[in-house]
Design a protein around this motif. Structure first.
Motif, PDB file in Angstrom:
ATOM      1  N   UNK A  54     -18.399  -3.627  17.036  1.00 36.24           N
ATOM      2  CA  UNK A  54     -19.465  -2.623  17.239  1.00 36.24           C
ATOM      3  C   UNK A  54     -19.932  -2.601  18.687  1.00 36.24           C
ATOM      4  N   UNK A  55     -20.081  -3.776  19.254  1.00 32.32           N
ATOM      5  CA  UNK A  55     -20.471  -3.834  20.668  1.00 32.32           C
ATOM      6  C   UNK A  55     -19.395  -3.168  21.519  1.00 32.32           C
ATOM      7  N   UNK A  56     -18.135  -3.408  21.168  1.00 35.97           N
ATOM      8  CA  UNK A  56     -17.018  -2.812  21.895  1.00 35.97           C
ATOM      9  C   UNK A  56     -16.975  -1.304  21.809  1.00 35.97           C
ATOM     10  N   UNK A  57     -17.560  -0.725  20.776  1.00 35.10           N
ATOM     11  CA  UNK A  57     -17.618   0.737  20.682  1.00 35.10           C
ATOM     12  C   UNK A  57     -18.481   1.326  21.795  1.00 35.10           C
ATOM     13  N   UNK A  58     -19.435   0.552  22.273  1.00 44.54           N
ATOM     14  CA  UNK A  58     -20.310   1.010  23.358  1.00 44.54           C
ATOM     15  C   UNK A  58     -19.858   0.496  24.724  1.00 44.54           C
ATOM     16  N   UNK A  59     -19.360  -0.730  24.750  1.00 44.68           N
ATOM     17  CA  UNK A  59     -18.898  -1.370  25.982  1.00 44.68           C
ATOM     18  C   UNK A  59     -17.582  -2.067  25.668  1.00 44.68           C
ATOM     19  N   UNK A  60     -16.447  -1.343  25.785  1.00 46.26           N
ATOM     20  CA  UNK A  60     -15.157  -1.910  25.351  1.00 46.26           C
ATOM     21  C   UNK A  60     -14.813  -3.262  25.965  1.00 46.26           C
ATOM     22  N   UNK A  61     -14.996  -3.428  27.265  1.00 46.53           N
ATOM     23  CA  UNK A  61     -14.644  -4.705  27.884  1.00 46.53           C
ATOM     24  C   UNK A  61     -15.549  -5.825  27.387  1.00 46.53           C
ATOM     25  N   UNK A  62     -16.801  -5.515  27.209  1.00 45.74           N
ATOM     26  CA  UNK A  62     -17.744  -6.514  26.717  1.00 45.74           C
ATOM     27  C   UNK A  62     -17.377  -6.942  25.299  1.00 45.74           C
ATOM     28  N   UNK A  63     -17.037  -5.987  24.461  1.00 47.49           N
ATOM     29  CA  UNK A  63     -16.635  -6.307  23.093  1.00 47.49           C
ATOM     30  C   UNK A  63     -15.387  -7.167  23.047  1.00 47.49           C
ATOM     31  N   UNK A  64     -14.414  -6.852  23.896  1.00 42.33           N
ATOM     32  CA  UNK A  64     -13.162  -7.621  23.917  1.00 42.33           C
ATOM     33  C   UNK A  64     -13.396  -9.036  24.424  1.00 42.33           C
ATOM     34  N   UNK A  65     -14.154  -9.173  25.505  1.00 37.43           N
ATOM     35  CA  UNK A  65     -14.424 -10.508  26.058  1.00 37.43           C
ATOM     36  C   UNK A  65     -15.289 -11.332  25.108  1.00 37.43           C
ATOM     37  N   UNK A  66     -16.251 -10.680  24.471  1.00 33.96           N
ATOM     38  CA  UNK A  66     -17.104 -11.381  23.515  1.00 33.96           C
ATOM     39  C   UNK A  66     -16.309 -11.886  22.322  1.00 33.96           C
ATOM     40  N   UNK A  67     -15.387 -11.073  21.830  1.00 30.34           N
ATOM     41  CA  UNK A  67     -14.551 -11.496  20.702  1.00 30.34           C
ATOM     42  C   UNK A  67     -13.691 -12.697  21.088  1.00 30.34           C
TER      43      UNK A  67
END
Length: 194
Positions: A54-67
């Protein structure tokens, strides 16, 4: 991802982790707590990946790094749970286990010392990311960040009271996160608080 299964995962993982703390063998995880904690990591990761999606839907790089950070954190959690399990199974003391790990510094670093800190870092990163994307209220994000600070302190000092407090903070934050996750498939951003 199935939102009901993800919400159940967001509750089951931290609940099992909190239960594991009650089964510490002295000041270590041991056989029972290690086994429960291992299943906690398995139960938890599905929901956490859903939140990072869900975070990646708004900030793709952030979602990928967070995962990726979450996966590294759970690898560390799995490693420490199995360390406790095998210490208890083979009746090896904590100091003897650490001495044996010191004989294999590269492997110990890759299995324990590098991924270990990733779990509290992942909690803090999740709190910051939820605030930045406004997918959760600021108090929830601050609760995650507080839990991220208390968790390593409780595990390094092996203090029961601190460990239970950290577990309670984490469980409370993830119960709220599970509720938010169930509320809607695509939640609207939470208004910024002054």
């Amino acid at each position: 991802m199935n939102r009901h299964l993800a919400a159940a995962s967001l509750l089951a993982g931290p609940l099992l982790a909190a239960v594991a703390t009650f089964f510490w063998d002295g000041d270590r995880y041991g056989v029972t707590a290690g086994a429960i904690l291992m299943y906690s990591t398995v139960a938890w990761i599905y929901g956490l990946l859903a939140v990072w999606t869900r975070i990646g839907e708004r900030r793709p790089w952030l979602g990928a790094l967070g995962a990726l950070l979450a996966l590294a954190g759970f690898a560390g959690g799995m490693a420490f749970s199995l360390q406790g399990f095998f210490e208890g199974l083979f009746d090896v003391s904590g100091p003897a286990s650490l001495a044996a790990a010191a004989d294999h510094p590269v492997a110990a670093a890759l299995v324990l010392w590098i991924p270990g800190p990733a779990f509290p870092l992942a909690l803090a990163a999740l709190g910051a990311a939820l605030t930045w994307t406004r997918l959760a209220p600021r108090p929830l994000a601050l609760l995650l960040i507080a839990a991220a600070a208390l968790f390593p302190l409780s595990r390094i000092t092996r203090t029961d009271l601190l460990a239970h407090a950290a577990d309670l903070l984490i469980l409370t934050a993830f119960a709220a996160l599970a509720y938010l996750h169930l509320r809607t498939d695509h939640p609207t951003p939470v208004p910024a608080t002054p």
